[in-house]
Structures are given as structure tokens and as C-alpha cells.
Design an enzyme around this catalytic site. Structure first.
Site, PDB file in Angstrom:
ATOM      1  N   CYS A  69       0.859  -1.094  -0.106  1.00  0.00           N
ATOM      2  CA  CYS A  69      -0.048  -0.018   0.130  1.00  0.00           C
ATOM      3  C   CYS A  69       0.863   1.191   0.047  1.00  0.00           C
ATOM      4  O   CYS A  69       1.993   1.212   0.415  1.00  0.00           O
ATOM      5  CB  CYS A  69      -0.818   0.020   1.136  1.00  0.00           C
ATOM      6  SG  CYS A  69      -0.046   0.134   2.762  1.00  0.00           S
TER       7      CYS A  69
ATOM      8  N   CYS B 268       2.112   2.417   3.428  1.00  0.00           N
ATOM      9  CA  CYS B 268       3.499   1.497   3.751  1.00  0.00           C
ATOM     10  C   CYS B 268       4.691   2.134   3.081  1.00  0.00           C
ATOM     11  O   CYS B 268       5.738   2.048   3.796  1.00  0.00           O
ATOM     12  CB  CYS B 268       3.236   0.118   3.631  1.00  0.00           C
ATOM     13  SG  CYS B 268       1.770  -0.569   4.254  1.00  0.00           S
TER      14      CYS B 268
ATOM     15  N   ASP C 183      -2.599   2.976 -30.148  1.00  0.00           N
ATOM     16  CA  ASP C 183      -1.459   2.282 -30.870  1.00  0.00           C
ATOM     17  C   ASP C 183      -2.203   1.812 -32.239  1.00  0.00           C
ATOM     18  O   ASP C 183      -3.386   1.167 -31.941  1.00  0.00           O
ATOM     19  CB  ASP C 183      -0.882   1.164 -30.201  1.00  0.00           C
ATOM     20  CG  ASP C 183       0.103   0.590 -31.005  1.00  0.00           C
ATOM     21  OD1 ASP C 183       0.931   1.009 -31.587  1.00  0.00           O
ATOM     22  OD2 ASP C 183      -0.003  -0.575 -31.304  1.00  0.00           O
TER      23      ASP C 183
END
EC number: 7.2.2.21
Length: 707
Positions: free
Chosen positions: A17, A20, A398
Site C-alpha cells: 500500500c 506503507c 496504437d
């Protein structure tokens, strides 16, 4: 270089996360000898400035059991996978206890000790990590999403709404699981890029050929590449002629002919001839290495957008708490009010101020929309991307494999012989192509098989390849040729109509080949990458939805790009682009239009996909890297799902705004009822639960949005 300015990059496994990652970065910065540190959450890396040891860095990440490896020693092999149950046992256990609590509630009632205990266990197990973070933030008066969720769950528990509290825990835990899964997959895709190019190559030094690791290959070394081998290093052809499949790097659908002085790239496939290549770049500077670097940098630049509710919570929650406190103490202290009455009013205000409906208003809508999109074949990797799609101002496509099918086919067969019909011509052409190993042979063979042409019975004698021009072979004593205009220069000079037809096909972006004898041209056969049937319709639908800027990006030549772009109806065309060019152009588009999506299917698209506001991959035809680097995948190779997801995203944004407005409106109305003392706990509970129920039902409507 001083010790303080020394930079070392490490790979970090286990970051699940952004919070963290931020905490880990802060801890590393505080290590002795470290002057600065920067985490790249998307790539799972940390750059450390100064001097420290891996063991010290791992101690800084011990709170999440982070594993650190020097990037130079990092293995491209994926880490050992943990089972879903092992990684998410807390979520599974919490769901089991919620189910048991529902059963107990139906049997014994919601106020029974057994029911409450089961709900408490579900909340504690599922929300343990959430509560740790939430309480820590509350102590520091930092009202983040975790603190908001913690207050919501505690508020629900205080008024006895255990079921609501447990569901909020599950929703939050599930969102964390999705985030961790997405990041793990993204990092795996980046690691897979490293395996595209070989780890060693056949090098000739001092007339001795030997296999050498790419890290030991020097600029100027002569690299020998045999047919069927991948090229290990960037370089320039000094001897030989071949066709190189470089779709993984440039996105070109058709193998490209390479001759002396042409550039070749690491990670591309030598399909035909023997090549000798002079190495021009070190391994860390090759095109594929640049792609890896660009992907990781683009991932690192994309900071997770902070949701409105998370920002609002910093002001909303403390404001509600302050108002409730004032309601409790001001009337009794200054106006002679009854303490019991105003404590009750304050408690009622806290209950109605519980942010459950506000917290649920966004995730219930996002979860419903993502579930619906998945059922309709669109995989969205997070709520933020679903929201961003609704605000897109430009979409870049693309060409190869996205707007086109990515597979060459025979588009034209024009016979010129009165004595040989199409079947006979095609049978000889196919027989020659099966022996030639020409890059386009597969398209011709496919046409022959579809048309039931008997080419296997044709016997070819004296077959030979004419370098840079084509091939020839004898059938029943007659020599036939197939190849470029260079084989038939004298014949083309005699026939202006054939020459004009040939040039016209070339201008249409097709690869035209001539078939004939030494004196006559018998047929023209053209091969091209077919445009998807849905491309023109999809572009038109996007324009109707208000996305006026549709841009086609391609590594193919300008003639091909212009012809296909005009046929499809895109608003702009950019051709002959390398991966870094696509990335640069996407950044320019973002500066001009704000929110920009990129849709691609190849490795060369990965940097642009990562740098765009929303990266969208074509599932099926797309490479693993494009699929994992992208934020959204259109499964089944179906471009028609693009207008659907744009429409769904816009409806999602509309419903989220409705939910937030309604949730806050209910709370404002309840606040007004406090003034005359009319707010009761019963009204508070009905308002809070009613708002939660209504925003949930409103969000669930997104499950019914159809294509």
C-alpha cells in the site's frame, strides 16, 4: 563521488500500500548515513542516497516484513507465490464470522450475546491493521481515510449496528486486497521485460567465436545471430541480410528487412538469414533497457489520487465532534439547559454524524461499476482509473493490434495472364513462398488454404533467393519470380497500368509483390495488416460522447499510417515513432488536454501506457507486459467495449456525486433539528441507516448499466 551523494537502487518485495511505502521511505531517511531516500511504489524500488546496509534497510521495513535486494543482484525470476488464503486469511476469516453472525441474528436476534460476539470477532479480525493505523492517526490528529473508517466502524458499533460495522470492515479489507494484487501483477510484468532479450550472445573476438554474458559485451564487439535466434544487444548490421520481427520493440506488425548498415535492437527476433552485427550500446543502454526504465519511472510518477472523501474527512470528522461537544456543554452552562437532554442531543448528533453513509457512498458505486464492467469483459484495476476515464479529453491509440488486427493477410490478388488462372498462379506463388521463409509467407499460405489451392503438389526446381529482391524457382521448366519491383524493372517500364497499380497499393500502406516470368508480369499480390471492423464505429462513438481528440500512434511508415488513420476517422496521426517518442507525445497530450488515455497491446506501448492518465490494453492480442502495465484491459480483443466503459465511468461519477450530496444533505438536515431540540436518537439512527441504505441502492444501479 562523496559518500553522502552516492546513490544505490534496491528492489523491495512486500510493499502492498502507498501508506506503507511512505512510512518505509521515512524510516530509511532516518537511518544513519542516509541523506535521502525515494520510494518508487509502482516498480517496487527504493533509491537510497548515502551509505547504509541492506540489513539496516530491511529493519526500516520490518513493520511490513519487506525484503530488500540490491538491483544489480536482483533476479528476474518471480518470487515464490503465496496462496490467496495465506495472504488474505484475515479477510476470509472475517467473512466466515459475518456469515455465522447473520445466521445467529436470524435465529437468536441481533442483540443476542452470540450474535454480537461473532460480529465483534469479524470486525477485530478483518480490521486489525486498519484499527492500528486509524488509532495511530487519531492520536496524532491526522484524519486520514483510515481514521475516518475507524470512527465509522466504532460509531456503528456504539449504536449497536454491528452488521454495518462489519460490512465496512470487509469493504475496506477487500479494497486493500485488490490494490496489493494489482501492484504485484504490475511488478511481475516489469520483471518479465527483463527476459525479452537473451542473457548472452555469440561474440567473435580475435577470430574466435564464444558465448559471452551481455554484461561483458563491449561496444564494437561483433555479434553473430543465426536464423531463429533473438538479438541480445543493440547494434548495426555489418554483414548479411534478413527479416527481423521487431514487433515487441517498435510495434511494427510485419517483419522488417535488415541489410548492411541497418540498426537492430535487443529483444527482436532474427527470422531468416545469418547476421553479423557490430554492438553499439552497453546492455544498460539498449532500447529494451530504456523501455524498462521508462516503465518504472512512469509508474513512480503516478501518485495515487486522494479521494474526495479522504480529504473531506480531515475537516468533516473533527467538525462533527466539535459541534457535538458544543451541543453537550453550551446549553447547560450558558442557557440553563438540562444536562441529560443536551447530552442526549449530542449523542444523537454523533450518531447521525457517523460517516458510514459517506464512507460507503463511493466504494459501493465503484465496486458495483467494476463488477459490471468485468461481466461485460472490461477489467478495471482500481476505482481511481474508473473515475479518471469519465473525465478523458483525448485518447491515443496504437495502430498495430489495436486499431488493426495485428496479423498480415492477403488483401489483393490481381492476375494479368490470359493463360494462367488465379488458382494456378496462387499455387505456384505459395509453393515458392513455402521455401523462401519470407516474412509474409504465412499470409499467402493462409489464403491458399482458405481458397483450397493445391500448392503442395507443385514441384519447385532450382530454387534460390535473390538478396533484397525476392525468390525464383522452376516449375515444369519455366522459371518464375516473386518479389519486389526490383525483380521486374524492365517489365514495369513496358506496362504503365501495372506500374500504377503497384504504386497505388504501396501508397495504401500495403506490401505489394509481383509474380511473373523473366519477360512477363503474371499477377500482383498485396499483403497488409487489416483494420478491425469495429475501429471506425468505435472512433465515431467516442466523438459522439464528446471525446473529440482521437490520435493514432504507430511505429509503421507514414504512408501506411495516413491511409489507415483517414479510413478509421481519427482526428490526428503520428507515425514512425519509437517507444520513447510515444511516451514524449503522451506527456505533451497530458499538458494540452489534462486527462489522456493510451490504448496499446505491445511492449513498446508500456511506457506510454504507464505515463497516461489511464492506460488501456487490448486483452488477448496484448502482451503480458501491456496488460499488466495498463490500468484497464479490454478482454476478448473487443475495441467496442471502449465506449461502454467511458459511458459507465461517467454514470459512476454522476452517482458518486449524488451519493455524497445526499449523505451530507441528510446530516445537515439533522444538524438543523438540533437547534430546536427536535433531534432524537431514533431520528438519528433512521437518518444514518436510511442514508446508508439509499446510497448503497443508488450505487448498485451501476450493476444494470448495459453496453
Amino acid at each position: 563521488m562523496s559518500k553522502a551523494s552516492k546513490q544505490t537502487t534496491y528492489r523491495v518485495d512486500g510493499m502492498s500500500c502507498t501508506n506503507c511505502a511512505g512510512k518505509f521511505e521515512k524510516n530509511v531517511k532516518n537511518l544513519e548515513g542516509v541523506t535521502d531516500a525515494k520510494v518508487n511504489f509502482g516498480a517496487g524500488k527504493i533509491s537510497v542516497y548515502g551509505e547504509t546496509s541492506i540489513s539496516q534497510i530491511e529493519k526500516a521495513g520490518a513493520f511490513e516484513n519487506l525484503r530488500v535486494t540490491d538491483e544489480k543482484d536482483y533476479s528476474s525470476k518471480p518470487a515464490k507465490k503465496e496462496s490467496f488464503l495465506k495472504k488474505n486469511w484475515h479477510l476470509v476469516v472475517s467473512i466466515i464470522f459475518i456469515i455465522l453472525a447473520f445466521i445467529s441474528q436470524n435465529i437468536s436476534g441481533e442483540d443476542s450475546t452470540t450474535t454480537i460476539i461473532l460480529y465483534v470477532i469479524a470486525i477485530v479480525v478483518g480490521g486489525f491493521n486498519l484499527f492500528k493505523e486509524g488509532f495511530a492517526n487519531l492520536i496524532k490528529l491526522d484524519f486520514t481515510m483510515e481514521s475516518l473508517m475507524t470512527i465509522a466502524i466504532i460509531g456503528a458499533s456504539i449504536i449497536g449496528e454491528w452488521a454495518e460495522g462489519s460490512i465496512v470492515v470487509i469493504l475496506f479489507a477487500f479494497s486493500e486486497v485488490l490494490e496489493r494484487y494489482s501492484m504485484d501483477k504490475a511488478r511481475q510484468s516489469i520483471r518479465s521485460l527483463m527476459d525479452i532479450a537473451p542473457k548472452e550472445a555469440l561474440i567473435r573476438r580475435d577470430d574466435v567465436e564464444q558465448m559471452i554474458a551481455v554484461s561483458d559485451i563491449q561496444i564494437g564487439d561483433i555479434m553473430i545471430i543465426k536464423p531463429g535466434q533473438k538479438i541480445a544487444m543493440d547494434g548495426v548490421v555489418i554483414k548479411g541480410y534478413s527479416a527481423i520481427n521487431q514487433s515487441a520493440i517498435t510495434g511494427e506488425s510485419i517483419p522488417v528487412e535488415k541489410k548492411v548498415d541497418d540498426e537492430v535492437f535487443a529483444g527482436t527476433l532474427n527470422e531468416e538469414g545469418l547476421l553479423e552485427v557490430k554492438v553499439t550500446k552497453h546492455v544498460e543502454d539498449t532500447t529494451i533497457s530504456k523501455i524498462i526504465h521508462l516503465v518504472e519511472e512512469a509508474q513512480g510518477e503516478r501518485a495515487p489520487a486522494q479521494a474526495f472523501v479522504d480529504k473531506f474527512a480531515k475537516y468533516y470528522t473533527p467538525t462533527i465532534m466539535l459541534i457535538a461537544l458544543l451541543v453537550v456543554v453550551v446549553p447547560p452552562l450558558f442557557f440553563g439547559g438540562d444536562w441529560d437532554t443536551w447530552v442526549y442531543q449530542g449523542l444523537s448528533l454523533l450518531v447521525v454524524g457517523c460517516p458510514c453513509s459517506l464512507v460507503i457512498s463511493t466504494p459501493v458505486s465503484i465496486v458495483s461499476a467494476i463488477g459490471n464492467s468485468a461481466k461485460n469483459g472490461v477489467l478495471v484495476k482500481g476505482g481511481i482509473y474508473l473515475e479518471e476515464i469519465g473525465g478523458l479529453q483525448a485518447i491515443a491509440f496504437d495502430k498495430t493490434g489495436t486499431l488493426t488486427k495485428g496479423k498480415p493477410v492477403v488483401t489483393d490478388f490481381i492476375p494479368y495472364s490470359e493463360h494462367m488462372d488465379e488458382q494456378n498462379s496462387l499455387s505456384i506463388i505459395t509453393a515458392l513462398e513455402t521455401m523462401s521463409q519470407h516474412p509474409l509467407a504465412s499470409a499467402i499460405i493462409s489464403k491458399a488454404m482458405i481458397d483450397n489451392v493445391d500448392y503442395k503438389s507443385i514441384e519447385i526446381d532450382n530454387f534460390s533467393s535473390i538478396t533484397g529482391k525476392g525468390v525464383k524457382g522452376e516449375v515444369n521448366g519455366i522459371t518464375y519470380y516473386i518479389g519486389s519491383s526490383k525483380l521486374f524493372e524492365s517489365s514495369l517500364e513496358k506496362s504503365q497500368s501495372i506500374s500504377q497499380t503497384y504504386q497505388s497499393l504501396q501508397k495504401q500502406g500495403k506490401t505489394a509483390m509481383l509474380f511473373g516470368t523473366e519477360s512477363n508480369i503474371l499477377a500482383i499480390i498485396a499483403v497488409a495488416d487489416e483494420v478491425r471492423e469495429s475501429s471506425k464505429e468505435v472512433i465515431a462513438q467516442l466523438h459522439k460522447l464528446g471525446i473529440a481528440h482521437t490520435i493514432m500512434l504507430t511505429g509503421d511508415n507514414n504512408d501506411t499510417a495516413q491511409f489507415i488513420g483517414k479510413e478509421i476517422g481519427v482526428s490526428d496521426i503520428k507515425a514512425e515513432l519509437m517507444p520513447e517518442d510515444k511516451l514524449t507525445y503522451i506527456k505533451e497530450l497530458k499538458q494540452t488536454y489534462g486527462k489522456v488515455a493510451m490504448i496499446g497491446d505491445g511492449v513498446n506501448d508500456a511506457p506510454a501506457l504507464a505515463a497516461s492518465t489511464v492506460g488501456i490494453a487490448m486483452g488477448g492480442a496484448g502482451t503480458d507486459t501491456a496488460l499488466e502495465t495498463a490500468d484497464v484491459a479490454l478482454m476478448g480483443d473487443d475495441l467496442k467495449k471502449l465506449p461502454f466503459i467511458v459511458n459507465l465511468s461517467r454514470k459512476t461519477l454522476k452517482i458518486i456525486k449524488q451519493n455524497i450530496t445526499f449523505s451530507l444533505g441528510i446530516k445537515l438536515l439533522a444538524l438543523l433539528l438540533v437547534l430546536p431540540g427536535w433531534l432524537t436518537l431514533w431520528i438519528a439512527i433512521v437518518a444514518d441507516m436510511g442514508a446508508t441504505l439509499l446510497v448503497t441502492l443508488n450505487g448498485l444501479r451501476l450493476m444494470k448499466v448495459k453496453k
